[in-house]
Design a protein around this motif. Structure first.
Motif: not given
Length: 120
Positions: A74-76, A85, A88, A97, A99
């Motif tokens: 899972h990315t941001c 965040v 999420y 997450l 980044c």
């Protein structure tokens, strides 16, 4: 190798480590403590110890066929807000997450533990 990854995770108190492509530096996945497929694939204790010499590439290939670890990545981006965040984490019941920048290169990791520490 898996041995090096587990040692690094233990040494630094990490629950997961981003897996990055050596040539492109792009994120490929995440290896976490819950990814113990090397134990479930082992036929006995000696086989489990032998699996410690596997590369993360080999382990990641095993994970893709394991239905217990879907969508572990899972990315941001740096542009996401703390509110995003929090939402999420709440929506997806996920606590980490990765980044990434515009080229999907890792710039950091945000965890639920980090957010709690930030507000204390």
């Amino acid at each position: 190798t898996l041995h090096e990854v587990l040692h690094t995770m233990h040494l630094h108190g990490l629950s997961a480590i981003p897996v990055v492509d050596e040539s492109t530096k792009k994120i490929r996945g995440v290896y976490s403590r819950s990814d113990i497929t090397f134990l479930t694939k082992a036929s006995d204790a000696e086989d489990a110890v032998r699996n410690l010499s596997l590369t993360l590439e080999a382990l990641m290939a095993q994970q893709r066929t394991d239905v217990t670890t879907p969508d572990a990545l899972h990315t941001c981006s740096m542009r996401h807000t703390l509110q995003y965040v929090f939402e999420y984490f709440a929506q997806w019941k996920f606590n980490r997450l990765i980044c990434v920048d515009e080229e999907e290169r890792v710039v950091g990791v945000v965890s639920a533990r980090d957010l709690v520490a930030y507000f204390l």
